[in-house]
Design an enzyme around this catalytic site. Structure first.
Site, PDB file in Angstrom:
ATOM      1  N   LYS A  45       0.828  -1.203   0.000  1.00 33.85           N
ATOM      2  CA  LYS A  45       0.000   0.000   0.000  1.00 33.85           C
ATOM      3  C   LYS A  45       0.861   1.250   0.000  1.00 33.85           C
ATOM      4  CE  LYS A  45      -1.240   1.925   3.623  1.00 33.85           C
ATOM      5  NZ  LYS A  45      -0.823   3.055   4.505  1.00 33.85           N
ATOM      6  N   ARG A  50       2.437   6.006  -3.089  1.00 27.72           N
ATOM      7  CA  ARG A  50       3.504   6.934  -3.483  1.00 27.72           C
ATOM      8  C   ARG A  50       3.669   6.958  -5.003  1.00 27.72           C
ATOM      9  NH1 ARG A  50       4.331   5.704   1.621  1.00 27.72           N
ATOM     10  NH2 ARG A  50       5.617   7.036   2.965  1.00 27.72           N
ATOM     11  N   SER A 194       3.659  12.154  12.529  1.00 31.62           N
ATOM     12  CA  SER A 194       3.632  11.232  11.387  1.00 31.62           C
ATOM     13  C   SER A 194       4.689  11.617  10.364  1.00 31.62           C
ATOM     14  CB  SER A 194       2.250  11.242  10.718  1.00 31.62           C
ATOM     15  OG  SER A 194       2.258  10.444   9.549  1.00 31.62           O
ATOM     16  N   GLN A 196       4.346  10.904   7.411  1.00 21.33           N
ATOM     17  CA  GLN A 196       3.602  11.204   6.191  1.00 21.33           C
ATOM     18  C   GLN A 196       3.560  12.694   5.893  1.00 21.33           C
ATOM     19  OE1 GLN A 196      -0.176   9.304   6.875  1.00 21.33           O
ATOM     20  NE2 GLN A 196       0.557   7.292   6.230  1.00 21.33           N
ATOM     21  N   GLU A 345       3.892   0.394  12.330  1.00 26.97           N
ATOM     22  CA  GLU A 345       2.812  -0.361  11.722  1.00 26.97           C
ATOM     23  C   GLU A 345       2.888  -1.858  12.043  1.00 26.97           C
ATOM     24  OE1 GLU A 345       4.157  -1.000   7.128  1.00 26.97           O
ATOM     25  OE2 GLU A 345       3.866   1.052   7.805  1.00 26.97           O
ATOM     26  N   ARG A 417      -5.243  -3.260  11.172  1.00 21.46           N
ATOM     27  CA  ARG A 417      -4.223  -3.988  11.936  1.00 21.46           C
ATOM     28  C   ARG A 417      -4.770  -4.466  13.290  1.00 21.46           C
ATOM     29  NH1 ARG A 417      -0.435  -3.864   8.290  1.00 21.46           N
ATOM     30  NH2 ARG A 417       0.110  -1.902   7.253  1.00 21.46           N
ATOM     31  N   LYS A 442      -9.007  -2.190   3.861  1.00 17.89           N
ATOM     32  CA  LYS A 442      -8.225  -0.961   3.748  1.00 17.89           C
ATOM     33  C   LYS A 442      -6.913  -1.200   3.016  1.00 17.89           C
ATOM     34  CE  LYS A 442      -6.775   2.912   6.671  1.00 17.89           C
ATOM     35  NZ  LYS A 442      -5.450   3.194   6.110  1.00 17.89           N
TER      36      LYS A 442
END
Length: 456
Positions: A45, A50, A194, A196, A345, A417, A442
Site C-alpha cells: 500500500k 507513493r 507522522s 507522512q 505499523e 491492523r 483498507k
C-alpha cells in the site's frame, strides 16, 4: 513515568462513532495443528500510493505493475482522478488484479471533493497536489479521520503561500484553494506525529517553482523508513533529494520522469501470517520477498528471531519456523524489550504475539501510533485486557504480561491492523469474535481468504 491501565469497557477511541461490522462478527479460526503454508501477498500500500502520486505528476504516462487494489489505493486513484489524472486498467501480471496505466493531466484542475476515507496517505499526500491544481479542492473522509492529525500539512501549505480553509480545526474537513502553482522554498514543520507529513511535501516538491528545503523541528521523527521509501521513489524518477543533515531534505524543481514500476508485496501485510507460524507452530513461507527494500516490514527478518523464530531466506522466499515449545508447556515464544519507533505499523501484530509469549515484553518508542487509524496503544490494551490479558499503557508504549486468555469479542475500531491482531490471538484462543474483519479491506481485501488458505 505516568502509567494508566484500561479495560475494555472503559475505553472507546471512537466516542459516539461506533466501529462498523455485522451483528454476528467473524469468529477467528483456531489452529488445529502446526502450519505448513506457502503464500503470496498483494502489493505494498505504501509503495502503491507513493507511485500513484508520482505517476500523476510525471512528464508522461507510467505503468504500475502488480499494484495493490484496496480501499486505500482506490481512494487515492479516485482523488487523483478528480484532479484530472486518467487511469487505464490493464491485464495483471501479479496475480492479485489488474496493472494500471497512469496518464497525467495536461493541467490539474480542482473544483472537486476528495474522499480520504481513513487513509493517512490520501489526506496527507494529496493536499500539496491539490495546491498545484486550479480551483478549490475539498478534503473530507470518514468520521474517525477527523481525529487524525493534519495540522503539520495545513500549516506547511499556508507557509508556502497556499490559501487553505479549515475553520481553525487543523484537521479534516478542509478546502485547498489551488492556483496552479506553489512557490516552494525553505520550510520548517514538526512531523513528530507522522512521517507522512514529510513524505506528502517531498512527493510534490519537484513541481514547486523553487523546489523545497524542508526541516523537521520536532524532537523525534517516527517511521523514518517511510521517508526513505519516498526518497527512493523520487530518485527512481530522476529527482535528486538531498539529505544534508538529519531532519533536513532538499528537492530541486525538476520534471518527474515517467517510468514503469513493479510494486513489491506488502511486507507489513505479511506480518500476521509470519507471526502465525510462531503461535500455531510449524512454518509459513512468503513468496516474492525482495532482496532489497525500503519497506518497514523487512524488519520482521530481525524482529521475529528476537521472539524465538527461525527465519530463513532462499531466493525470493522468506520462511519463518516456530521455536521449540518449552518443557514447561509454553509455546517457546520469548518476551522482548524493543524500541519500535521506526516500525509502528508492525506493533499491533507484535503485541498479539507478545500477549501469547512465555515471558513479559515491553514495546516502546510508539507514542505516535495513538494517531493512526485509532489510538492503537489504548485499543490494543483494551481488547487484550478484555480477553483477560494484562497490558499496561506506558508513556510511549506498552508493557505486556502474558497470562491465559479467554475467548470473547474483539473490537477493531475500523483499523485493519487491529483486525489482523485479533485473528492472531484467535489462532491460540478459541472463541475470539472480530466485530469488523471487513476493515482489512483498507490494505488487504483478501485477508480472510489468505488466512483460511494458510490454515487449510
Amino acid at each position: 513515568m505516568q502509567i494508566s491501565r484500561y479495560s475494555a469497557p472503559e475505553f472507546d477511541p471512537y466516542g459516539d462513532a461506533r466501529p462498523t461490522g455485522t451483528d454476528e462478527g467473524w469468529q477467528a479460526p483456531t489452529a488445529a495443528g502446526p502450519l505448513s503454508s506457502v503464500l503470496a501477498i498483494p502489493g505494498s500500500k505504501s509503495l502503491t500510493n507513493r507511485e500513484l502520486v508520482l505517476a500523476a505528476l510525471g512528464d508522461g504516462p507510467s505503468t504500475l505493475r502488480a499494484p495493490l487494489w484496496s480501499r486505500d489505493s482506490e481512494l487515492m486513484i479516485e482523488g487523483l482522478r478528480g484532479l484530472g489524472t486518467r487511469f487505464e486498467r490493464m491485464p495483471g501480471t501479479g496475480g492479485f488484479g489488474d496493472d494500471l496505466r497512469v496518464i497525467p493531466a495536461d493541467e490539474l484542475l480542482g473544483s472537486t471533493t476528495i474522499d480520504c476515507g481513513l487513509a493517512g496517505t490520501v489526506m496527507r499526500f494529496l493536499p500539496a497536489v491539490a495546491a498545484l491544481a486550479l480551483g478549490p479542492t475539498t478534503f473530507d473522509g470518514d468520521e474517525a479521520a477527523y481525529r487524525r492529525p493534519m495540522g503539520a500539512t495545513i500549516d506547511a501549505l499556508r507557509v508556502l503561500g497556499v490559501d487553505l480553509d479549515d475553520d481553525g480545526r487543523g484537521a479534516l474537513p478542509f478546502t485547498v484553494h489551488g492556483t496552479g502553482r506553489v512557490q516552494g522554498g525553505p520550510l520548517e514543520i514538526d512531523a513528530s506525529a507522522s512521517s507522512q507529513f514529510v513524505s506528502g511535501l517531498l512527493l510534490a516538491a519537484p513541481c514547486f517553482e523553487n523546489g523545497l528545503d524542508l526541516r523537521h523541528t520536532g524532537e523525534r521523527l517516527p517511521s523514518l523508513p517511510h521517508i526513505e521509501m519516498t526518497i527512493a521513489a523520487l530518485r527512481a524518477r530522476g529527482i535528486e533529494v538531498g539529505n544534508p543533515s538529519p531532519g533536513r531534505w532538499t528537492v530541486e524543481h525538476a520534471p518527474i520522469r515517467a517510468v514503469d514500476v513493479h510494486i513489491e508485496p506488502d511486507l507489513s501485510n505479511a506480518a500476521p501470517f509470519l507471526v502465525a507460524a510462531l503461535v500455531a507452530g510449524g512454518r509459513v513461507t512468503i513468496t516474492g520477498w525482495p532482496s532489497e527494500t525500503t519497506q518497514v516490514g523487512s524488519r520482521l527478518v530481525e524482529l521475529l528471531p528476537r521472539f524465538g523464530a527461525d527465519v530463513e531466506r532462499a531466493g525470493d522466499r522468506l520462511t519463518v519456523r516456530a521455536p521449540d515449545s518449552s518443557a514447561e508447556g509454553g509455546r517457546g515464544i520469548r518476551g522482548v524489550d524493543l524500541d519500535l519507533s521506526d516500525a509502528g505499523e508492525l506493533v499491533p501484530n507484535l503485541v498479539a504475539l507478545a500477549a501469547l509469549a512465555d515471558t513479559p515484553s515491553t514495546l516502546t518508542g510508539i507514542g505516535h501510533i495513538r494517531h493512526h487509524e485509532t489510538d492503537r496503544i489504548a485499543a490494543l490494551a483494551a481488547e487484550v485486557n478484555g480477553l483477560g490479558g494484562r497490558i499496561t499503557e506506558l508513556d510511549d508504549g506498552l508493557a505486556i504480561e502474558p497470562v491465559p486468555l479467554r475467548g470473547g469479542p474483539w473490537r477493531t475500531y475500523a483499523d485493519h491492523r487491529m483486525a489482523t491482531s485479533g485473528a492472531i490471538i484467535g489462532l491460540a484462543v478459541p472463541g475470539v469474535v472480530i466485530d469488523d474483519v471487513g476493515s482489512t479491506s483498507k490494505t488487504l481485501p483478501q485477508f480472510t481468504q489468505l488466512w483460511e488458505q494458510m490454515l487449510a
